[in-house]
Motif scaffolding. Structure first.
Motif, PDB file in Angstrom:
ATOM      1  N   HIS A   4       0.872  -1.178   0.000  1.00 16.00           N
ATOM      2  CA  HIS A   4       0.000   0.000   0.000  1.00 16.00           C
ATOM      3  C   HIS A   4       0.911   1.231   0.000  1.00 16.00           C
ATOM      4  CE1 HIS A   4      -3.168   2.790   1.130  1.00 16.00           C
ATOM      5  NE2 HIS A   4      -2.413   3.196   2.129  1.00 16.00           N
ATOM      6  N   LEU A   5       0.739   2.067  -1.023  1.00 12.81           N
ATOM      7  CA  LEU A   5       1.512   3.304  -1.137  1.00 12.81           C
ATOM      8  C   LEU A   5       0.569   4.495  -1.049  1.00 12.81           C
ATOM      9  CD1 LEU A   5       3.654   2.260  -4.209  1.00 12.81           C
ATOM     10  CD2 LEU A   5       4.437   2.383  -1.837  1.00 12.81           C
ATOM     11  N   ALA A   6       0.935   5.473  -0.260  1.00 18.25           N
ATOM     12  CA  ALA A   6       0.152   6.710  -0.170  1.00 18.25           C
ATOM     13  C   ALA A   6       1.115   7.885  -0.295  1.00 18.25           C
ATOM     14  CB  ALA A   6      -0.611   6.790   1.144  1.00 18.25           C
ATOM     15  N   THR A  63      -5.845  -8.535   1.720  1.00 20.67           N
ATOM     16  CA  THR A  63      -6.801  -7.426   1.823  1.00 20.67           C
ATOM     17  C   THR A  63      -7.398  -7.316   3.223  1.00 20.67           C
ATOM     18  OG1 THR A  63      -8.568  -8.800   0.916  1.00 20.67           O
ATOM     19  CG2 THR A  63      -7.378  -7.395  -0.630  1.00 20.67           C
ATOM     20  N   ARG A  90      -4.173  13.715  -1.610  1.00 18.76           N
ATOM     21  CA  ARG A  90      -3.698  12.373  -1.277  1.00 18.76           C
ATOM     22  C   ARG A  90      -3.952  11.457  -2.462  1.00 18.76           C
ATOM     23  NH1 ARG A  90      -6.410   7.818  -0.003  1.00 18.76           N
ATOM     24  NH2 ARG A  90      -5.363   6.258   1.250  1.00 18.76           N
ATOM     25  N   VAL A  91      -2.982  10.607  -2.751  1.00 23.78           N
ATOM     26  CA  VAL A  91      -3.113   9.580  -3.773  1.00 23.78           C
ATOM     27  C   VAL A  91      -2.637   8.280  -3.147  1.00 23.78           C
ATOM     28  CG1 VAL A  91      -2.327   8.794  -6.032  1.00 23.78           C
ATOM     29  CG2 VAL A  91      -2.670  11.221  -5.633  1.00 23.78           C
ATOM     30  N   ALA A  92      -3.381   7.186  -3.398  1.00 22.65           N
ATOM     31  CA  ALA A  92      -2.981   5.887  -2.857  1.00 22.65           C
ATOM     32  C   ALA A  92      -3.169   4.812  -3.916  1.00 22.65           C
ATOM     33  CB  ALA A  92      -3.790   5.557  -1.617  1.00 22.65           C
ATOM     34  N   VAL A  93      -2.310   3.804  -3.850  1.00 24.07           N
ATOM     35  CA  VAL A  93      -2.419   2.625  -4.709  1.00 24.07           C
ATOM     36  C   VAL A  93      -2.046   1.405  -3.880  1.00 24.07           C
ATOM     37  CG1 VAL A  93      -1.919   3.833  -6.868  1.00 24.07           C
ATOM     38  CG2 VAL A  93      -0.059   2.777  -5.598  1.00 24.07           C
ATOM     39  N   GLN A  94      -2.558   0.255  -4.318  1.00 20.70           N
ATOM     40  CA  GLN A  94      -2.203  -1.010  -3.709  1.00 20.70           C
ATOM     41  C   GLN A  94      -1.669  -1.912  -4.818  1.00 20.70           C
ATOM     42  OE1 GLN A  94      -5.614   0.200  -3.135  1.00 20.70           O
ATOM     43  NE2 GLN A  94      -4.584   1.411  -1.568  1.00 20.70           N
ATOM     44  N   LEU A  95      -0.524  -2.543  -4.571  1.00 19.79           N
ATOM     45  CA  LEU A  95       0.115  -3.398  -5.556  1.00 19.79           C
ATOM     46  C   LEU A  95       0.215  -4.820  -5.025  1.00 19.79           C
ATOM     47  CD1 LEU A  95       3.122  -1.083  -6.493  1.00 19.79           C
ATOM     48  CD2 LEU A  95       0.912  -1.237  -7.644  1.00 19.79           C
ATOM     49  N   ASP A  96      -0.024  -5.785  -5.907  1.00 24.07           N
ATOM     50  CA  ASP A  96       0.129  -7.188  -5.580  1.00 24.07           C
ATOM     51  C   ASP A  96       1.615  -7.537  -5.617  1.00 24.07           C
ATOM     52  OD1 ASP A  96       0.107  -9.934  -5.343  1.00 24.07           O
ATOM     53  OD2 ASP A  96      -1.182 -10.270  -7.083  1.00 24.07           O
TER      54      ASP A  96
END
Length: 103
Positions: A4-6, A63, A90-96
């Protein structure tokens, strides 16, 4: 595993003391959340151009663990005490981070 990146851009009135206090509170928070496998936070080094002032990188198993981290009372408390008033964007992404995700 999920990464999880924010990335945060601060409001104009955020001070260096605010950022130092936030960093301390986030690190204390992370130590209290057992679902976190790794946690890093801090000011953007600005090695490359970016509007983001600050970043967070959190690794969790799945998750369910991500939701436990993001919805935890200690996470909410840091947001209420400090982070919420600092954020302009704010920007967030989740990577597998699966086994075949690469180097």
């Amino acid at each position: 595993m999920i990464l999880h990146l924010a990335a945060f851009t601060w409001k104009d009135d955020v001070t260096a003391d605010d950022i130092a206090e936030l960093t301390s509170q986030l690190r204390d928070m992370a130590a209290q959340i057992s679902e976190l496998r790794s946690y890093h936070c801090g000011p953007n080094l600005r090695v490359r151009p970016s509007p983001a002032d600050y970043g967070v990188a959190a690794t969790v198993e799945d998750t369910r663990a991500l939701e436990a981290y993001l919805d935890s009372p200690v996470h909410a408390a840091v947001y209420e005490r400090l982070l919420g008033r600092m954020i302009a964007d704010r920007v967030a992404v989740q990577l597998d981070l699966g086994a075949d995700a690469g180097p």
